[in-house]
Motif scaffolding. Sequence first.
Motif, short mmCIF file in Angstrom:
data_model
loop_
_atom_site.label_atom_id
_atom_site.label_comp_id
_atom_site.label_asym_id
_atom_site.label_seq_id
_atom_site.Cartn_x
_atom_site.Cartn_y
_atom_site.Cartn_z
N LEU A 46 38.09 55.91 35.16
CA LEU A 46 38.76 55.83 33.86
C LEU A 46 39.80 54.71 33.87
O LEU A 46 39.91 53.93 32.92
N VAL A 47 40.57 54.64 34.96
CA VAL A 47 41.63 53.63 35.07
C VAL A 47 41.04 52.23 35.01
O VAL A 47 41.46 51.38 34.22
N TYR A 48 40.05 51.97 35.86
CA TYR A 48 39.50 50.62 35.92
C TYR A 48 38.71 50.26 34.66
O TYR A 48 38.73 49.11 34.23
N ARG A 53 39.02 46.61 30.39
CA ARG A 53 38.45 46.66 29.04
C ARG A 53 36.94 46.88 28.99
O ARG A 53 36.25 46.38 28.13
N ARG A 54 36.45 47.66 29.96
CA ARG A 54 35.02 47.99 29.94
C ARG A 54 34.75 49.13 28.97
O ARG A 54 33.73 49.18 28.32
N GLU A 98 44.77 37.05 45.68
CA GLU A 98 45.56 38.22 45.32
C GLU A 98 45.20 38.70 43.92
O GLU A 98 44.64 37.96 43.13
N TYR A 99 45.57 39.95 43.64
CA TYR A 99 45.46 40.46 42.28
C TYR A 99 46.55 39.83 41.43
O TYR A 99 47.69 39.68 41.91
N PRO A 100 46.28 39.52 40.18
CA PRO A 100 47.39 39.15 39.29
C PRO A 100 48.34 40.35 39.17
O PRO A 100 47.89 41.48 39.06
N MET A 101 49.64 40.09 39.23
CA MET A 101 50.62 41.18 39.21
C MET A 101 50.45 42.05 37.96
O MET A 101 50.60 43.25 38.02
N GLY A 102 50.10 41.43 36.83
CA GLY A 102 49.91 42.21 35.60
C GLY A 102 48.82 43.26 35.75
O GLY A 102 48.96 44.38 35.25
N GLU A 103 47.73 42.92 36.46
CA GLU A 103 46.65 43.89 36.68
C GLU A 103 47.13 45.04 37.55
O GLU A 103 46.80 46.19 37.30
#
Length: 163
Positions: A46-48, A53-54, A98-103
Amino acid sequence: MDEIVTTPIIFFSGLDRTGKTTTRKQFAVQTNQKYITFDRSPIDNLVYDEAFRRKQVSESGRREFYEKFKRLGDVYIVHMTLDFEEVNKRTKASEGSEYPMGELVLCNHLFNLYFEEAEQSGIKMIRVQCDNKTVDEVVNEVVSKLGGVKKKKKKKGDIRFGC
């Protein structure tokens, strides 16, 4: 009459690189595999789905999902958390970026929201902060929060989270 024996199910949940797989494997060893364990819970999906936005699930849809989830029986979700800096350090080491911090912030916010909703609906939640803990320390914390389980004696050296 035959008794039906149910085996508790445990989902290890959290952001990528928080130690879910490592902990799940060590948990199985230490508890003599008395549980059925999985990496990722349905709540992770659910989170991902929402974060990337899937798919978006309404609050009423999530409540319905939580009710169905509870019907699985003796089920626990172990939510593992780790400092964002450490998550990015591990991600960069394994994937080269790295992951974008916003993600990270969005996923963490959604995890907290959905786990709070799940807990309020009666799903059994165990929260574990993994920073600077060995795998054995994390496993011991999970076992303790489950109410104690006989464990095997440790055989190998410690692996530390967040070092």
